[in-house]
Design a protein around this motif. Structure first.
Motif, PDB file in Angstrom:
ATOM      1  N   GLU A   1       7.287   4.401  -1.775  1.00 40.78           N
ATOM      2  CA  GLU A   1       6.640   3.401  -2.633  1.00 40.78           C
ATOM      3  C   GLU A   1       7.632   2.327  -3.059  1.00 40.78           C
ATOM      4  O   GLU A   1       7.294   1.135  -3.091  1.00 40.78           O
ATOM      5  CB  GLU A   1       6.043   4.080  -3.858  1.00 40.78           C
ATOM      6  CG  GLU A   1       5.325   3.149  -4.807  1.00 40.78           C
ATOM      7  CD  GLU A   1       4.824   3.847  -6.064  1.00 40.78           C
ATOM      8  OE1 GLU A   1       4.323   3.135  -6.959  1.00 40.78           O
ATOM      9  OE2 GLU A   1       4.933   5.089  -6.160  1.00 40.78           O
TER      10      GLU A   1
ATOM     11  N   ASN B   1       8.005  -0.517  -0.872  1.00 44.34           N
ATOM     12  CA  ASN B   1       6.796  -1.339  -0.747  1.00 44.34           C
ATOM     13  C   ASN B   1       5.922  -0.916   0.427  1.00 44.34           C
ATOM     14  O   ASN B   1       5.053  -1.669   0.859  1.00 44.34           O
ATOM     15  CB  ASN B   1       7.158  -2.827  -0.637  1.00 44.34           C
ATOM     16  CG  ASN B   1       6.097  -3.712  -1.244  1.00 44.34           C
ATOM     17  OD1 ASN B   1       5.454  -3.340  -2.220  1.00 44.34           O
ATOM     18  ND2 ASN B   1       5.904  -4.888  -0.673  1.00 44.34           N
TER      19      ASN B   1
ATOM     20  N   LEU C   1       3.269   0.871   0.636  1.00 47.16           N
ATOM     21  CA  LEU C   1       2.354   1.440  -0.342  1.00 47.16           C
ATOM     22  C   LEU C   1       1.305   2.348   0.292  1.00 47.16           C
ATOM     23  O   LEU C   1       0.934   3.379  -0.287  1.00 47.16           O
ATOM     24  CB  LEU C   1       1.685   0.317  -1.135  1.00 47.16           C
ATOM     25  CG  LEU C   1       2.662  -0.596  -1.899  1.00 47.16           C
ATOM     26  CD1 LEU C   1       1.928  -1.772  -2.504  1.00 47.16           C
ATOM     27  CD2 LEU C   1       3.398   0.197  -2.973  1.00 47.16           C
TER      28      LEU C   1
ATOM     29  N   ARG D   1      -1.398   3.781  -8.897  1.00 42.07           N
ATOM     30  CA  ARG D   1      -0.385   2.719  -8.880  1.00 42.07           C
ATOM     31  C   ARG D   1      -0.355   1.995  -7.520  1.00 42.07           C
ATOM     32  O   ARG D   1      -0.289   0.758  -7.464  1.00 42.07           O
ATOM     33  CB  ARG D   1       0.971   3.341  -9.186  1.00 42.07           C
ATOM     34  CG  ARG D   1       2.035   2.396  -9.671  1.00 42.07           C
ATOM     35  CD  ARG D   1       3.223   3.141 -10.253  1.00 42.07           C
ATOM     36  NE  ARG D   1       3.722   4.187  -9.369  1.00 42.07           N
ATOM     37  CZ  ARG D   1       3.694   5.497  -9.653  1.00 42.07           C
ATOM     38  NH1 ARG D   1       3.200   5.910 -10.805  1.00 42.07           N
ATOM     39  NH2 ARG D   1       4.179   6.389  -8.811  1.00 42.07           N
ATOM     40  N   THR D   2      -0.390   2.769  -6.423  1.00 44.21           N
ATOM     41  CA  THR D   2      -0.303   2.143  -5.100  1.00 44.21           C
ATOM     42  C   THR D   2      -1.572   1.359  -4.763  1.00 44.21           C
ATOM     43  O   THR D   2      -1.506   0.327  -4.091  1.00 44.21           O
ATOM     44  CB  THR D   2      -0.029   3.205  -4.019  1.00 44.21           C
ATOM     45  OG1 THR D   2      -0.988   4.270  -4.120  1.00 44.21           O
ATOM     46  CG2 THR D   2       1.367   3.787  -4.178  1.00 44.21           C
TER      47      THR D   2
ATOM     48  N   ALA E   1      -1.267  -1.872  -6.780  1.00 39.80           N
ATOM     49  CA  ALA E   1      -0.224  -2.754  -6.250  1.00 39.80           C
ATOM     50  C   ALA E   1      -0.701  -3.517  -5.026  1.00 39.80           C
ATOM     51  O   ALA E   1      -0.188  -4.599  -4.712  1.00 39.80           O
ATOM     52  CB  ALA E   1       1.021  -1.934  -5.901  1.00 39.80           C
ATOM     53  N   ARG E   2      -1.690  -2.977  -4.313  1.00 43.82           N
ATOM     54  CA  ARG E   2      -2.251  -3.671  -3.141  1.00 43.82           C
ATOM     55  C   ARG E   2      -3.493  -4.485  -3.500  1.00 43.82           C
ATOM     56  O   ARG E   2      -4.177  -5.013  -2.620  1.00 43.82           O
ATOM     57  CB  ARG E   2      -2.597  -2.640  -2.063  1.00 43.82           C
ATOM     58  CG  ARG E   2      -1.376  -2.099  -1.333  1.00 43.82           C
ATOM     59  CD  ARG E   2      -1.772  -1.048  -0.305  1.00 43.82           C
ATOM     60  NE  ARG E   2      -2.177   0.196  -0.942  1.00 43.82           N
ATOM     61  CZ  ARG E   2      -2.899   1.143  -0.345  1.00 43.82           C
ATOM     62  NH1 ARG E   2      -3.333   0.966   0.885  1.00 43.82           N
ATOM     63  NH2 ARG E   2      -3.195   2.251  -0.992  1.00 43.82           N
TER      64      ARG E   2
ATOM     65  N   ASP F   1      -4.642   2.198 -16.896  1.00 42.37           N
ATOM     66  CA  ASP F   1      -3.979   1.189 -16.066  1.00 42.37           C
ATOM     67  C   ASP F   1      -4.989   0.508 -15.144  1.00 42.37           C
ATOM     68  O   ASP F   1      -4.966  -0.717 -14.966  1.00 42.37           O
ATOM     69  CB  ASP F   1      -2.872   1.833 -15.231  1.00 42.37           C
ATOM     70  CG  ASP F   1      -1.660   2.222 -16.060  1.00 42.37           C
ATOM     71  OD1 ASP F   1      -1.537   1.727 -17.196  1.00 42.37           O
ATOM     72  OD2 ASP F   1      -0.841   3.023 -15.572  1.00 42.37           O
TER      73      ASP F   1
END
Length: 658
Positions: A381, A384, A386, A420-421, A424-425, A462
């Protein structure tokens, strides 16, 4: 840079610290009266050390008449003297609790004089007084130094360094060294004064013909810790060298600093000599074990630990079987440090190797293997990659679903990692669907304890925040808080992995995002107070520093001057210790600029925005584009963000000036 620092200096002021109830105050004393009383007490000390009790008694009585409350002094020869002394002791204790060191020193002056008076009046005794009769002078001197009255403090040390009996000097130096050690280790918010105390004591007792070498070495050892914490590695190493007895090898703290300063080969040679190996020979198992002990020296830092474990890991890999915990620990520590310091690609092969060995030894679904899956997912992760990281996290989550077990740390870390991943995308809808399903399952499960449930709710929050559903995110965070400890029972431990802390910080963040910073302020202050109340948490460590930054941002959003003062103090310290192009400076300058913009003060935001842009475009944050890795690309994005921040501040400032 000088102009910017000077501009920030205009904002500097020490914020008020939370204190106990105000201590009892003594009547005002004119400087000449205090000086005369000090002189009399110092002369009495010289007489008592020399065994001349009768000559000391009238001097002490005159000194008390000058410096003490008249009503109390009148009672010192009567039956009420013990009650007077008790009140004085209570008053000095209250002053210490309130951190009013000047008042503390005055009350301790009186308790010292009281005890010395009793010793002086025991004229049937011969010889020098016992140390217990004058040891309050040590305590008083400590208070004077912390109050910044070092000239008076030096005067009270003089009788002990000039007497023919070295025992008195040794006792004073030992007392000061002990207080310095305690103050540095457990001083909490008073730790910044430890440097002053140590410097004073070294100047007083490290002198030609000094007679207290062991306490002086202890003082240099503390000075080494202080300088190392301040980032002055060269000064710390010199202090540690002075802490050594002649002819003895460097202590672990000094060796750790050698690794931190890049003097690795010399440190390795010393270690080999210590374990009986030939310097320059391949590292033995016993040398590698000794290196691990050196790394255990608190505060050696990431650079030192990486340098140590880069030597240890190949030795253990060559000599040990996978079942040996020393091998597993060394690999995990080195890999996690690579991730933490922005070099996750170097962590990946180590973790892949550990995972393969764990799967072979214990099976792919074993707890031992799953822990390495989590670590490997974190390393991937951080590079990056992901989608790959998500697959690794989902490997853990699939087992949680199969066994309907959401209790373990691996499960909740996988839940957070998947969330989270996805976010992030930009897959916000997927994150919302995943967390909604997960929360439903966790709420239905009966064997998940409150802390685990809190972590799941925070991950769900989140996703909700990313979707713009701030009210719903706040509701989930408040649900998490209801599962945890109340404010009065919450204890922030040094490890800090506590959902009670994260939930409060998250709630404050959400309130601030909704322009309700005033409601978030008590939460920010509570977290800072809890951190400062735990003496095990380093005063300049990341936990307190992050809490200070968050409070400063909150106050700045509200337009309160205290916020700007806090930020300016941190910027000045970061610039002085780490440099104008350091990550530590960026960690302060960027949130300061953003908070000022949010509070509607773009003109003021220009100064910290310029600092951030200058740091982001310095050589420390630029590299060869042809060899750029993902970490470099992340830094490039940060440079772009810094430039955008600067442009936004300048544009808004120009508009405001119309």
């Amino acid at each position: 840079m000088r102009i910017i620092v000077l501009a920030l200096g205009l904002l500097l002021a020490t914020p008020a610290l939370a204190q106990e109830a105000a201590p009892a105050q003594l009547p005002a004393l004119q400087p000449d009266a205090q000086a005369r009383a000090d002189t009399l007490l110092i002369q009495a000390t010289e007489h008592l050390i020399a065994g001349r009790r009768a000559e000391a008694a009238p001097l002490i009585r005159e000194a008390l008449t000058l410096a003490g409350p008249a009503d109390d002094v009148a009672k010192l020869d009567g039956d009420d003297r013990s009650s007077v002394y008790s009140r004085w002791l209570e008053a000095r204790t209250a002053a210490m609790k309130a951190r009013d060191f000047a008042t503390f020193a005055r009350w301790t002056w009186l308790t010292a004089a009281y005890r010395m008076k009793g010793a002086a009046e025991r004229t049937t005794e011969a010889g020098a007084v016992e140390l217990d009769d004058i040891s309050d002078l040590f305590y008083m001197t400590y208070g004077l130094v912390l109050a910044g009255d070092e000239a008076r403090a030096r005067a009270f040390v003089a009788p002990f360094t000039t007497t023919s009996d070295p025992g008195f000097e040794i006792a004073f130096a030992k007392d000061m060294a002990g207080r310095a050690v305690s103050f540095q280790n457990w001083g909490g918010q008073d730790k910044p004064r430890a440097a002053r105390l140590v410097a004073f004591a070294i100047a007083a007792f490290d002198r030609p013909a000094a007679r207290a070498p062991d306490p002086v070495r202890d003082l240099y050892r503390v000075q080494g810790v202080i300088l190392r914490t301040a980032g002055d590695f060269a000064g710390a190493r010199a202090a540690y060298a002075k802490a050594r007895k002649p002819g003895t090898p460097p202590a672990d703290a000094e060796l750790a600093l050698m690794f931190a300063m890049g003097d690795v080969d010399a440190a390795i040679r010393i270690v080999q000599q210590l374990v009986g190996d030939s310097p320059g020979s391949p590292l033995s198992r016993r040398a590698a074990d000794r290196l691990v002990e050196i790394d255990g020296q608190t505060g050696s830092g990431n650079a030192a630990t990486i340098a140590i474990y880069e030597r240890v890991w190949p030795v253990y890999l060559r000599l040990l079987k996978f079942d040996d915990l020393a091998l597993q620990n060394a690999g995990s520590i080195l890999a996690n440090l690579y991730v933490e310091t922005g070099d996750p690609a170097r962590a990946e092969p180590i973790l892949t190797s550990l995972l393969a060995s764990a799967e072979k030894r214990w099976g792919p679904e074993s707890n031992g293997a799953l822990g390495y899956v989590i670590d490997l997912a974190g390393a991937v992760e951080a590079q990056n990659r992901l989608a790959e990281a998500e697959l690794l996290y989902r490997r853990i989550w699939a087992l949680s679903l199969r066994y309907d077990n959401f209790e373990g740390d691996d499960s909740r870390e996988a839940f957070a990692g998947i969330t989270r991943t996805l976010l992030a995308r930009g897959l916000v809808a997927d994150a919302l669907a995943f967390t909604a399903d997960g929360i439903t399952r966790v709420r239905a499960a009966k064997d998940v304890n409150e802390w685990r449930r809190m972590f799941y709710l925070l991950a769900r929050a989140d996703a909700l925040e990313a979707s713009g559903a701030l009210t719903e995110a706040e509701a989930d965070v408040r649900e998490a808080l209801a599962l945890g400890d109340s404010d009065d029972k919450m204890n922030i431990a040094a490890a800090f992995d506590d959902p009670n802390v994260y939930a409060r910080a998250r709630l404050a963040h959400l309130l601030e995002r909704q322009n309700r910073a005033a409601q978030a302020e008590p939460i920010r202050r509570l977290l800072l107070a809890k951190i400062e109340g735990n003496d095990m948490i380093p005063w300049e460590g990341e936990y307190r520093t992050e809490a200070l930054r968050a409070l400063a941002a909150n106050l700045t959003m509200q337009g309160k001057d205290e916020g700007a003062r806090l930020f300016a103090t941190r910027i000045a310290a970061a610039t002085r210790i780490y440099g104008a192009d350091s990550l530590q400076l960026l960690d302060v300058a960027e949130p300061f600029a953003r908070a000022l913009l949010q509070s509607g003060r773009p003109g003021a935001a220009l100064t910290p925005a310029r600092l951030a842009l200058a740091a982001r475009t310095s050589a420390r944050f630029t590299g060869d584009a042809a060899r750029a890795n993902l970490s470099d690309l992340a830094l490039a994005r940060k440079r772009t963000e810094a430039a955008q921040l600067m442009v936004e501040a300048a544009w808004k400032a120009s508009r405001a000036g119309r």
